[in-house]
Design an enzyme around this catalytic site. Structure first.
Site, short mmCIF file in Angstrom:
data_model
loop_
_atom_site.label_atom_id
_atom_site.label_comp_id
_atom_site.label_asym_id
_atom_site.label_seq_id
_atom_site.Cartn_x
_atom_site.Cartn_y
_atom_site.Cartn_z
N SER A 86 -3.63 4.06 33.30
CA SER A 86 -2.71 3.96 34.42
C SER A 86 -2.89 2.59 35.05
O SER A 86 -3.78 1.85 34.69
CB SER A 86 -3.00 5.04 35.46
OG SER A 86 -2.09 4.98 36.55
N ARG A 334 1.37 3.87 27.73
CA ARG A 334 1.59 5.31 27.95
C ARG A 334 2.92 5.49 28.66
O ARG A 334 3.30 4.68 29.51
CB ARG A 334 0.46 5.88 28.82
CG ARG A 334 0.50 7.40 29.05
CD ARG A 334 0.17 8.15 27.79
NE ARG A 334 -0.10 9.56 28.03
CZ ARG A 334 0.82 10.53 28.02
NH1 ARG A 334 2.09 10.23 27.80
NH2 ARG A 334 0.48 11.78 28.23
N THR A 370 -1.11 9.68 41.02
CA THR A 370 -2.38 10.38 40.85
C THR A 370 -2.68 11.30 42.02
O THR A 370 -3.21 12.40 41.85
CB THR A 370 -3.53 9.37 40.65
OG1 THR A 370 -3.23 8.53 39.54
CG2 THR A 370 -4.85 10.08 40.39
N CYS A 560 7.91 1.03 19.42
CA CYS A 560 6.57 1.63 19.49
C CYS A 560 5.54 0.56 19.84
O CYS A 560 5.47 -0.47 19.18
CB CYS A 560 6.23 2.29 18.16
SG CYS A 560 4.50 2.83 18.04
N CYS A 608 -1.66 5.40 16.16
CA CYS A 608 -1.07 6.04 17.34
C CYS A 608 -2.02 6.03 18.53
O CYS A 608 -3.18 6.45 18.43
CB CYS A 608 -0.68 7.47 17.00
SG CYS A 608 0.09 8.37 18.36
N CYS A 611 1.02 7.52 23.20
CA CYS A 611 1.82 7.11 24.37
C CYS A 611 3.05 7.99 24.56
O CYS A 611 3.59 8.04 25.65
CB CYS A 611 2.22 5.65 24.25
SG CYS A 611 3.55 5.32 23.06
N CYS A 614 7.81 7.56 21.13
CA CYS A 614 8.69 7.98 20.04
C CYS A 614 9.37 9.30 20.36
O CYS A 614 10.58 9.47 20.14
CB CYS A 614 7.92 8.08 18.73
SG CYS A 614 6.45 9.16 18.83
#
Length: 639
Positions: A86, A334, A370, A560, A608, A611, A614
């Site tokens: 984050s 992310r 958060t 991606c 990968c 995140c 896709c």
């Protein structure tokens, strides 16, 4: 017995070894397997801020009320915090409620208070300070590594008696016999090869049978998607919308570091039609976290979020910040929720609830979520404790009081005030009108309007994508190492690792029409919920390649942020395309080799970083992200 993780506070967690060498390469049949089971009171999927806040609150209530509650937290990362990424600037409102004495704890990681905040408008070569939303300028916040904060919360949860199991990924929901309630979680199988056959060390996933299941997987979690879809939790709500956040952490030259300084930017490098913005947060210890969020409702399939981020660092403002004796030490990406209050689904389902970013509580104007995620976990914990205390073990728990409690809390107020900010960019006002409206709304109106902008058409982020023929290709500048680098160089900083010989966890899958909906009104004699069915055959894969290459210029290949997807030349694919008889084509190539017009899709799943880009953005909506073997993925530490 074959142990897979350290023992929890209450009892050791083990898996039974069912395969033998003579059967080790037989195909795995999930319908014909004996699974170990474990009964718990509450099973939480995801050891993030929301999940750990729920676990801690449950154990606090155990101490306050004198009623023992067994709480298990399953975490797909190898360690607590290793999959957490984050910005981040933390508003400590929920933390103050959860742990009032947190400042007195010598090991707490909130060591850098925010000292100043500003918003800047970037053009290609210049930077201007502009008024910022008062929500963004709020003081009393902390510049943090959320990965480190999460690891700290995990240690507190374990001290209180929570059983936290890293490396155990929640792979499936366990349903009641009629399919109308969730009764726990199944973890993933371990020891399957790439073809789905059992290796010598195969272990089937085990079932945690729970009276309450809390899904805290983060944005666009796989089990949360399943629960939302099967129980129609988004009925009457807007679709969730997302942004992709790309982030780096730098140790900057001491002359450039200003402890606690928080800067947000808008404008360049994104065009006037693309929602997003950048940031630079000065952390403790000479570190700076910087990044770019790109709204995933962007239209141009030629856009590369990663290249936009690298280009942003070429701006004089960032070039100066990262000059001198500066070193990049981390990278990650992310998706994050941006839909706001209108996109929050129904939060409870029979046997459980959605908490944190599984539901979506990010305040877009603040660029913070958060605090809301943690509070949602605390409220869900209080409801869960109450229903466990007041119902028998055989009865189905009703978590609906949690939904009501959250919408009566300050989380709802926090989101209601800014509910029209992000949606205003997808109205008739257009992008520029959205900028003007959101400025007026955050500075003057503060959400005190009789209207709420809704996505009445139900348009998803993927549906906003235009065909390549309607768009202009984007030419990006060359990389300037070490300021900007190619993607694989950045990916190496994530520590990402997956076992090579395991099933690909990114599935090209087309779901078939569902049977009767879960939650439909009816008596106990009503038909059971039909299981979901899907196809992953060569025809689905070929159609994916045809549309995504032929109409959208291979969007996944450049979108991606971990170079997982490639559309490559394939002679076999061309042969299959020329075959007029589809049945012949199915016999001459397996699904992974299916292609179109000389192109086929290659999925580098070992790259990968989880995140979910896709799954959200692919125009054909046929990529389903599933959990890999537990422990696989990135190894974030300072993100």
């Amino acid at each position: 017995m074959l142990a897979r993780c350290r023992a929890g506070p209450s009892r050791p967690l083990t898996r039974l070894l069912h395969a033998t060498p003579s059967r080790s390469r037989e195909p795995f049949d999930p319908n014909n397997v004996e699974r170990a089971t474990d009964d718990v009171d509450v099973c939480i999927v995801g050891a993030g801020p929301a999940g750990l806040s729920a676990a801690i609150r449950l154990k606090q209530l155990e101490q306050e009320k004198g009623r023992e509650v067994r709480v298990v937290v399953l975490e797909k990362g190898a360690e607590v915090g290793s999959h957490i990424l984050s910005g981040a600037v933390l508003e400590p409102r929920a933390l103050n409620e959860l742990l009032p004495d947190w400042k007195d704890r010598p090991d707490h990681p909130l060591t850098q208070p925010t000292t100043s905040t500003q918003m800047r408008l970037l053009t290609k070569n210049r930077s201007f300070r502009i008024p910022q939303p008062p929500q963004m300028a709020k003081t009393g916040t902390y510049v943090i590594s959320l990965s480190r904060v999460t690891a700290w919360l995990g240690s507190i949860a374990e001290e209180l008696g929570v059983e936290v199991y890293p490396g155990f990924a929640g792979a499936g929901l366990v349903y009641g016999s009629d399919g109308r309630s969730v009764q726990g979680v199944r973890t993933n199988e371990v020891g399957l090869d790439r073809q789905g056959r059992m290796k010598d060390a195969f272990e089937p996933g085990m079932e945690f049978r729970a009276r309450v299941t809390l899904l805290a997987e983060g944005a666009h979690g796989s089990l949360s998607k399943e629960a939302i879809r099967r129980f129609k939790l988004r009925e009457g709500r807007d679709p969730q919308t997302y942004g992709l956040g790309l982030k780096e952490v730098w140790r900057v030259d001491p002359s450039k570091h200003e402890s606690g300084k928080v800067v947000h930017s808008m404008g360049w490098p994104l065009d006037l039609h693309t929602y997003g913005g950048g940031w630079a947060y000065h952390m403790a210890d000479g570190l700076v976290t910087l990044g770019l969020v790109v709204g995933l409702d962007y239209a141009n399939p030629y856009l590369s979020p990663y290249r936009e981020f690298q280009r942003m660092k070429h701006h004089p403002y960032f070039r100066d910040l990262l000059s001198g004796d500066s070193t990049r030490i981390a990278y990650g990406a992310r998706v994050l929720n941006e839909g706001g209050l209108q996109s929050v689904p129904k939060l409870d389902f029979p046997g459980g609830a959605l908490i944190g970013c599984s539901a979506g509580f990010v305040n877009v104007a603040k660029i913070k979520g958060t605090h809301n995620a943690m509070k949602s976990g605390m409220l869900a914990a209080e409801t869960a404790f109450d229903v466990l205390s007041s119902s028998t073990e055989e009865s189905l728990v009703d978590m609906s009081a949690y939904d009501a409690a959250l919408h009566a809390s300050w989380v709802h107020s926090d989101l209601h005030e800014v509910r029209n900010v992000r949606p205003s960019f997808n109205t008739r006002l257009g992008a520029l009108g959205g900028v003007a409206y959101s400025g007026i709304d955050t500075l003057l109106l503060r959400g005190r309007t009789p209207w709420t902008f809704r996505n009445t058409a139900g348009t998803s982020d993927a549906a906003h994508t235009r065909r390549a023929a309607e768009c202009t290709p984007i030419t990006y500048p060359p990389f300037e190492a070490p300021l900007s680098t190619d993607l694989l160089t950045s990916l190496a900083l994530t520590g990402t690792n997956h076992a090579e010989d395991q099933p690909v966890h990114l599935r090209v899958r087309r779901y078939l029409p569902q049977g009767e909906a879960a939650g439909a009104e009816g008596s106990d004699s009503a038909p059971s919920l039909a299981p979901e069915h899907y196809s992953e055959d060569a025809a689905v894969r070929r159609e994916h390649v045809r549309v995504n290459v032929g109409e959208y210029a291979g969007l996944l290949g450049r979108g991606c942020p971990a170079q997982v997807y490639e559309y490559v030349d394939a002679e076999d694919a061309a042969v299959a395309e020329r075959t007029q008889d589809a049945a012949v084509a199915e016999r001459t190539q397996d699904a992974a080799q299916a292609g179109w017009a000389g192109k086929k899709l290659v999925i580098n799943s070992q790259n990968c970083i989880h995140c979910k880009f896709c799954d959200v953005k692919v125009p054909t909506q046929d990529i389903t992200w599933t959990v890999p073997e537990g422990g696989g993925g990135p190894k974030y530490t300072v993100t």
